[in-house]
Design an enzyme around this catalytic site. Structure first.
Site, mmCIF file in Angstrom:
data_model
loop_
_atom_site.group_PDB
_atom_site.id
_atom_site.type_symbol
_atom_site.label_atom_id
_atom_site.label_comp_id
_atom_site.label_asym_id
_atom_site.label_seq_id
_atom_site.Cartn_x
_atom_site.Cartn_y
_atom_site.Cartn_z
ATOM 1 N N ASP A 116 -14.481 0.793 10.576
ATOM 2 C CA ASP A 116 -14.934 0.854 9.183
ATOM 3 C C ASP A 116 -15.048 -0.545 8.564
ATOM 4 O O ASP A 116 -14.406 -0.843 7.552
ATOM 5 C CB ASP A 116 -13.938 1.705 8.382
ATOM 6 C CG ASP A 116 -14.530 2.213 7.079
ATOM 7 O OD1 ASP A 116 -15.764 2.247 6.968
ATOM 8 O OD2 ASP A 116 -13.762 2.589 6.178
ATOM 9 N N LYS A 142 0.860 -1.182 0.000
ATOM 10 C CA LYS A 142 0.000 0.000 0.000
ATOM 11 C C LYS A 142 0.900 1.236 0.000
ATOM 12 O O LYS A 142 1.708 1.421 0.926
ATOM 13 C CB LYS A 142 -0.906 -0.031 1.233
ATOM 14 C CG LYS A 142 -1.887 1.119 1.361
ATOM 15 C CD LYS A 142 -2.765 0.884 2.603
ATOM 16 C CE LYS A 142 -3.735 2.021 2.849
ATOM 17 N NZ LYS A 142 -4.563 1.775 4.053
#
Length: 530
Positions: free
Chosen positions: A191, A42
């Site tokens: 989330d 990432k």
């Protein structure tokens, strides 16, 4: 994608073999270490810190202007819901910190390892929760390298069916893990939308993206349980006091006005919803009416619960997070001897005036009996299975409270209910059995007296629960019976029944004679039931 001497990207890999994706703030792709491990890398887009700083300044300016207009304040929540997910909380310094935490990949990696240590092994849930391993040698503030985990998005019903995965088990695992996060440990993934939660081939759940995490203190966790119990009980006064004690409404607010507004929002019960979004819609009007402040930790909790329900609905459209979470909450109340938890358990069963919520008590006993029966049938233990030792300990604590000086109101109502039950049993159950068994059966089947049915069903469920751990229950009953407070209470019951019988027996005697004469007049054959 940034390169590292020991990491190289996989060239020309089709989309069926990997998932390379990007967002506003980062890009993520698949790569191989030279040692052979498959990893996900990432990489943060350049300049994100500057962009977030500008966003934070702009939102503080906008928020300050909106607060000047009372009418605009009521639409603020609607406007905030339309913001990017990094902004999906109320304005404040802590929310700005959350925004910057999301772009610190070293902190995200630490969150992932903490999450794995707390939740990656759940022995009672069937399968485990998976968290990607972090490769610290290849992780920097703007680059995160972690284990690659193949999975199926929970919104992909076709692939889940092809993999023969159990949808109910996946929902149970996700719900149990989320409830442990919110109500036990306090460290939670804020989330859990379908992009951050996937199913693996072995039926496990894998969590990703640990940039947005919450840490809810113990008193907030207790408050969350208390609010759920008060909502289920439709206790508007209790719920209003919860809002005040947790700082949701400012000191000096007229609690009675808040309670009245909550009571009006509940309606006549026909609008009661166990759907989380439905509950929030029901409460929004009250929140708008008063100067409501939602602490940052609770804002993240609401987001997490909403995301959880939305994710679970992808597998089961009828899923309702509050209804499904209730057994876990009851299990926590029964298992935790903390005085705060015991008080909430009493509030679940006993009203503020001291009367018993017999329907709740009946359902609780039935649930304990049912789960005990399932575990006794050698089915695997699940998080919904009640521990019988905890149930007995909680029952003993409840008895101690009822027999104490603080429980005098409860004892008064208990004696009244016992007398009423005796009256109902005598009139609706005993007398028909004397003359006509079929008549008694018809009356019982038609629920002519719900009190008798509830009493019988409750005792049956209790008897079944006791049968699975008779020695534990017997020891508890003996300890309770040996107490002098118990002797005084039993004497009060006996005297109350004696006074009732003295006044009731003549009436009952003449009623028996009247029914007997009526049956003789009709030429009733007393042998037909034998």
């Amino acid at each position: 994608m940034a390169q590292h001497p020991d990491v190289f990207a996989v060239p020309s890999v089709g989309p069926s073999k990997c998932q390379v994706f990007s967002s506003v703030s980062f890009e993520c792709g698949i790569a191989h270490l030279h040692s052979g491990e498959l990893v996900a890398v990432k990489v943060q887009r350049p300049g994100m810190g500057l962009f977030l700083t500008l966003d934070a300044l702009l939102f503080h300016m906008i928020g300050g202007q909106l607060k000047r207009f009372a009418k605009a304040r009521k639409d603020l929540l609607v406007a905030v819901n339309e913001l990017p997910r990094s902004m999906l909380t109320q304005f404040g310094n802590k929310q700005v910190r959350h925004m910057f935490d999301e772009i610190d990949y070293i902190l995200e990696a630490q969150h992932a390892e903490k999450f794995a240590s707390l939740y990656a092994s759940i022995p009672r849930s069937g399968s485990c929760v998976k968290v990607p391993k972090i490769y610290w040698n290849f992780t920097r503030k703007a680059v995160l390298t972690m284990e690659w985990i193949d999975g199926i998005k929970l919104t992909d019903a076709r692939r889940i069916s092809e993999a023969s995965l159990n949808k109910k088990q996946l929902i149970d695992q996700g719900l149990y893990c989320s409830l442990r996060q919110l109500l036990e440990e306090g460290f939670f993934h804020a989330d859990p939308h379908p992009g951050n939660l996937v199913a693996t081939d072995d039926g496990s759940l894998a969590y990703f993206d640990f940039g947005m995490m919450g840490d809810i203190p113990w008193h907030y966790r207790v408050g969350l349980i208390r609010m759920l119990v008060h909502y289920v009980n439709r206790d508007s006064s209790g719920l209003a006091n919860d809002f005040l004690s947790l700082g949701f409404i400012p000191d000096g607010t007229d609690i009675q006005l808040v309670a009245d507004a909550l009571h009006a929002s509940f309606g006549d019960g026909s609008r009661q919803s166990n759907d989380f979004q439905g509950i929030m819609d029901q409460l929004y009007a009250v929140m708008y009416e008063f100067n409501f402040y939602l602490p940052p930790d609770y804002a993240l909790v609401i987001r997490a619960l909403g995301s959880l329900e939305g994710t679970a609905k992808a597998l089961d459209p009828d899923f309702k997070v509050v209804e499904s979470a209730y057994p876990f909450v009851i299990g926590r109340l029964l298992a935790d001897p903390n005085p705060d938890m015991r008080k909430i358990l009493r509030e679940l069963i006993i009203r503020s005036n001291g009367s018993i919520r017999w329907n709740r008590l009946e359902r609780l006993i039935a649930a304990i009996s049912e789960q005990s029966s399932e575990s006794a049938n050698e089915t695997p233990l699940t998080w919904k299975t009640f521990d019988m030792h905890s149930v007995v300990a909680a029952t003993e604590d409840l008895f101690c409270f009822i027999l104490s000086e603080k429980g005098w109101r409860v004892r008064v109502f208990l004696i009244q209910d016992i007398v009423k039950a005796a009256d109902a049993f005598l009139e609706e159950e005993a007398l028909p059995c004397i003359f006509n068994k079929q008549e008694a059966k018809e009356r019982f089947d038609m629920e002519s007296d719900a009190r008798v049915m509830r009493l019988v069903n409750g005792f049956r469920s209790l008897q079944q629960a006791i049968s699975f751990a008779p020695e534990v229950w017997t020891a508890m009953f003996l300890r309770t019976l040996l107490k002098s407070d118990t002797h005084r209470f039993l004497l009060d019951i006996f005297l109350s029944l004696a006074v009732y019988s003295r006044n009731k027996m003549p009436e009952t005697f003449f009623l028996c004679i009247s029914r007997l004469l009526h049956l003789l007049e009709k030429g009733y054959d007393f042998q037909e039931d034998t």
